[in-house]
Design an enzyme around this catalytic site. Structure first.
Site, PDB file in Angstrom:
ATOM      1  N   ASP A 186       9.961   0.736   3.351  1.00  0.00           N
ATOM      2  CA  ASP A 186       8.802  -0.157   3.356  1.00  0.00           C
ATOM      3  C   ASP A 186       8.322  -0.222   4.804  1.00  0.00           C
ATOM      4  OD1 ASP A 186       6.956  -2.166   3.438  1.00  0.00           O
ATOM      5  OD2 ASP A 186       8.165  -3.633   2.346  1.00  0.00           O
ATOM      6  N   TYR A 244      -9.472  -4.362   5.071  1.00  0.00           N
ATOM      7  CA  TYR A 244      -9.177  -2.922   5.130  1.00  0.00           C
ATOM      8  C   TYR A 244      -9.909  -2.284   6.312  1.00  0.00           C
ATOM      9  CZ  TYR A 244      -8.590   1.925   3.535  1.00  0.00           C
ATOM     10  OH  TYR A 244      -8.264   3.261   3.451  1.00  0.00           O
ATOM     11  N   LYS A 261      -8.195  -0.458   9.639  1.00  0.00           N
ATOM     12  CA  LYS A 261      -8.400   0.958   9.974  1.00  0.00           C
ATOM     13  C   LYS A 261      -9.040   1.110  11.362  1.00  0.00           C
ATOM     14  CE  LYS A 261      -6.521   2.768   6.352  1.00  0.00           C
ATOM     15  NZ  LYS A 261      -5.282   3.548   6.478  1.00  0.00           N
ATOM     16  N   SER A 294       2.559  10.074  -2.897  1.00  0.00           N
ATOM     17  CA  SER A 294       1.307  10.074  -3.659  1.00  0.00           C
ATOM     18  C   SER A 294       0.150  10.564  -2.784  1.00  0.00           C
ATOM     19  CB  SER A 294       1.040   8.640  -4.141  1.00  0.00           C
ATOM     20  OG  SER A 294      -0.196   8.528  -4.801  1.00  0.00           O
ATOM     21  N   SER A 300      -9.596   5.874   8.584  1.00  0.00           N
ATOM     22  CA  SER A 300     -10.551   5.954   7.466  1.00  0.00           C
ATOM     23  C   SER A 300     -11.971   5.905   8.019  1.00  0.00           C
ATOM     24  CB  SER A 300     -10.334   4.757   6.533  1.00  0.00           C
ATOM     25  OG  SER A 300     -11.375   4.666   5.574  1.00  0.00           O
TER      26      SER A 300
HETATM   27  N1  NAD Z   1      -8.133   8.062  -0.751  1.00  0.00           N
HETATM   28  C1  NAD Z   1      -9.096   7.792   0.116  1.00  0.00           C
HETATM   29  O1  NAD Z   1     -10.280   7.870  -0.211  1.00  0.00           O
HETATM   30  C2  NAD Z   1      -8.760   7.383   1.510  1.00  0.00           C
HETATM   31  C3  NAD Z   1      -9.805   7.400   2.451  1.00  0.00           C
HETATM   32  C4  NAD Z   1      -9.527   7.017   3.759  1.00  0.00           C
HETATM   33  C5  NAD Z   1      -8.240   6.662   4.114  1.00  0.00           C
HETATM   34  N2  NAD Z   1      -7.240   6.651   3.165  1.00  0.00           N
HETATM   35  C6  NAD Z   1      -5.908   6.281   3.611  1.00  0.00           C
HETATM   36  O2  NAD Z   1      -5.048   7.342   3.277  1.00  0.00           O
HETATM   37  C7  NAD Z   1      -3.717   6.853   3.225  1.00  0.00           C
HETATM   38  C8  NAD Z   1      -3.043   7.380   1.975  1.00  0.00           C
HETATM   39  O3  NAD Z   1      -3.682   6.813   0.846  1.00  0.00           O
HETATM   40  P1  NAD Z   1      -3.974   7.634  -0.485  1.00  0.00           P
HETATM   41  O4  NAD Z   1      -5.431   7.646  -0.680  1.00  0.00           O
HETATM   42  O5  NAD Z   1      -3.238   8.914  -0.488  1.00  0.00           O
HETATM   43  O6  NAD Z   1      -3.414   6.597  -1.563  1.00  0.00           O
HETATM   44  P2  NAD Z   1      -2.125   6.634  -2.505  1.00  0.00           P
HETATM   45  O7  NAD Z   1      -2.099   5.319  -3.163  1.00  0.00           O
HETATM   46  O8  NAD Z   1      -2.156   7.853  -3.328  1.00  0.00           O
HETATM   47  O9  NAD Z   1      -0.921   6.768  -1.452  1.00  0.00           O
HETATM   48  C9  NAD Z   1      -0.531   5.720  -0.639  1.00  0.00           C
HETATM   49  C10 NAD Z   1       0.979   5.720  -0.569  1.00  0.00           C
HETATM   50  O10 NAD Z   1       1.399   4.722   0.370  1.00  0.00           O
HETATM   51  C11 NAD Z   1       2.539   4.092  -0.180  1.00  0.00           C
HETATM   52  N3  NAD Z   1       2.735   2.770   0.377  1.00  0.00           N
HETATM   53  C12 NAD Z   1       1.977   1.668   0.207  1.00  0.00           C
HETATM   54  N4  NAD Z   1       2.529   0.627   0.833  1.00  0.00           N
HETATM   55  C13 NAD Z   1       3.667   1.085   1.428  1.00  0.00           C
HETATM   56  C14 NAD Z   1       4.666   0.474   2.216  1.00  0.00           C
HETATM   57  N5  NAD Z   1       4.636  -0.831   2.516  1.00  0.00           N
HETATM   58  N6  NAD Z   1       5.671   1.256   2.668  1.00  0.00           N
HETATM   59  C15 NAD Z   1       5.724   2.559   2.369  1.00  0.00           C
HETATM   60  N7  NAD Z   1       4.814   3.182   1.606  1.00  0.00           N
HETATM   61  C16 NAD Z   1       3.794   2.443   1.147  1.00  0.00           C
HETATM   62  C17 NAD Z   1       2.245   4.037  -1.667  1.00  0.00           C
HETATM   63  O11 NAD Z   1       3.428   3.804  -2.416  1.00  0.00           O
HETATM   64  C18 NAD Z   1       1.622   5.380  -1.913  1.00  0.00           C
HETATM   65  O12 NAD Z   1       2.578   6.348  -2.273  1.00  0.00           O
HETATM   66  C19 NAD Z   1      -3.831   5.334   3.297  1.00  0.00           C
HETATM   67  O13 NAD Z   1      -3.543   4.920   4.615  1.00  0.00           O
HETATM   68  C20 NAD Z   1      -5.282   5.083   2.961  1.00  0.00           C
HETATM   69  O14 NAD Z   1      -5.734   3.872   3.497  1.00  0.00           O
HETATM   70  C21 NAD Z   1      -7.488   7.018   1.888  1.00  0.00           C
END
Ligand code: NAD
Length: 305
Positions: A96, A191, A195, A51, A178
């Site tokens: 996981d 969170y 980070k 995702s 992040s």
């Molecule tokens: N979207 C944002 O604005 C943003 C900003 C800063 C940082 N992030 C970070 O980016 C990373 C990706 O997030 P995203 O925004 O693409 O969200 P997302 O929800 O689209 O993707 C996160 C993915 O991590 C997987 N996941 C969650 N727990 C898990 C586990 N225990 N084992 C394996 N997989 C697991 C989920 O199933 C999902 O597919 C994360 O670390 C998030 O904290 C996101």
């Protein structure tokens, strides 16, 4: 590099003979560079690859010639993403990341399937509880849950990548942090702390890894409307429409006039850090935030006109 050297020779020869180098020599050089596969032959594991940022990065890596192992807990989505990409180049494994043995198994799968691991993208993450609560009421078990996925699992990813990369004296490890790890108050405390721990982890291990020829870096994105963030928006703005919530993320939070931050922007930052172009970049936090974390207006009234 070879192409570049060849190009310099062509230019030098042309100068010696008094002739201007043919434009086509430049054109062929630049067109070759722009279509180059920057990860040709490399093997990557991407956690959270089903995702959002992980999915976009998988596509970018495959487009650039890499083989990818997508590691996630969303099996149907993960398999669908792998199937959409070239079947020879991408596969999905359930992992996981909170369980170290499963992280080790994902790394071992990449090595068994492709012979080595060049890039480990520790990217899986969760937001934790979203309802804003005063610090005095914070649920410490939520903190433990968030830390297990966002921080402890990152360390497991770095550890097992190092296990297979250091004997080869090469590799690139990338951890998704992040803006919330750089600035306080932009996300729930668990969170933010998790980070900040990712940034601390990168700094802690970069020196040791450098002496093994392995690089470790972080990427800190600002808000992007991935499922993780849109779930947060639903919780924080229950009365807003999906379109209004998206506007908050893409426009209200946005620092950069005329453009919007997308998962693909983070994927391209990961591509750079994964590639040999970043061969001397180590221990760095690459903020992809339009400058959000480097400025804040002072808490005072606007200057009188
Ligand atoms: N979207 C944002 O604005 C943003 C900003 C800063 C940082 N992030 C970070 O980016 C990373 C990706 O997030 P995203 O925004 O693409 O969200 P997302 O929800 O689209 O993707 C996160 C993915 O991590 C997987 N996941 C969650 N727990 C898990 C586990 N225990 N084992 C394996 N997989 C697991 C989920 O199933 C999902 O597919 C994360 O670390 C998030 O904290 C996101």
């Amino acid at each position: 590099m070879f192409r570049a050297v060849k190009h310099v020779v062509v230019v030098a020869k042309a100068k010696k003979s008094g002739a201007e180098p043919a434009l086509s020599a430049f054109a062929s050089h630049f067109s070759a560079a722009s279509t180059a596969q920057r990860l040709a032959g490399k093997v990557a594991v991407i956690t959270g690859g089903a995702s959002g940022i992980g999915k976009a990065t998988a596509a970018e890596f495959v487009r650039n010639g890499a083989k990818v192992v997508l590691a996630d807990v969303q099996d149907d989505l993960g398999r669908a993403v792998a199937a959409e990409l070239d079947a020879d180049a991408a596969c999905y494994t359930r992992c996981d990341v909170a369980d170290e043995a499963q992280v080790a198994a994902a790394v071992d799968l990449a090595v068994a399937r492709h012979g080595r691991l060049d890039v480990m993208f520790n990217n899986a993450g969760i937001s934790g509880a979203l309802t804003p609560v005063p610090l005095a009421s914070l649920d410490i078990t939520d903190f433990d849950r968030v830390m297990a996925v966002n921080a402890r699992a990152m360390l497991a990813g770095v550890k097992h990548a190092a296990r297979v990369m250091t004997p080869r004296r090469r590799g690139s490890i990338i951890c998704t942090a992040s803006t919330a790890g750089v600035l306080g108050s932009v996300a729930p405390h668990p969170y933010s702390v998790s980070k900040a721990a990712v940034l601390g982890l990168v700094r802690a291990v970069a020196g040791e890894m450098a002496r093994s020829g392995v690089r470790v870096n972080a990427i800190s994105p600002s808000y992007i409307p991935t499922p993780l963030v849109m779930r947060t928006m639903e919780e924080w703005y229950p009365k807003a429409t999906a379109e209004e919530r998206r506007r908050i993320v893409e426009q209200d939070v946005n620092e950069m006039e005329g453009t919007v931050l997308e998962a693909e922007d983070v994927a391209r930052a990961a591509l750079y850090l994964a590639s040999d172009e970043a061969k001397y970049v180590n221990g760095h936090n690459l903020a992809v935030d339009g400058g959000y974390t480097v400025g804040k207006p002072p808490n005072m009234p606007a200057p009188a006109q």
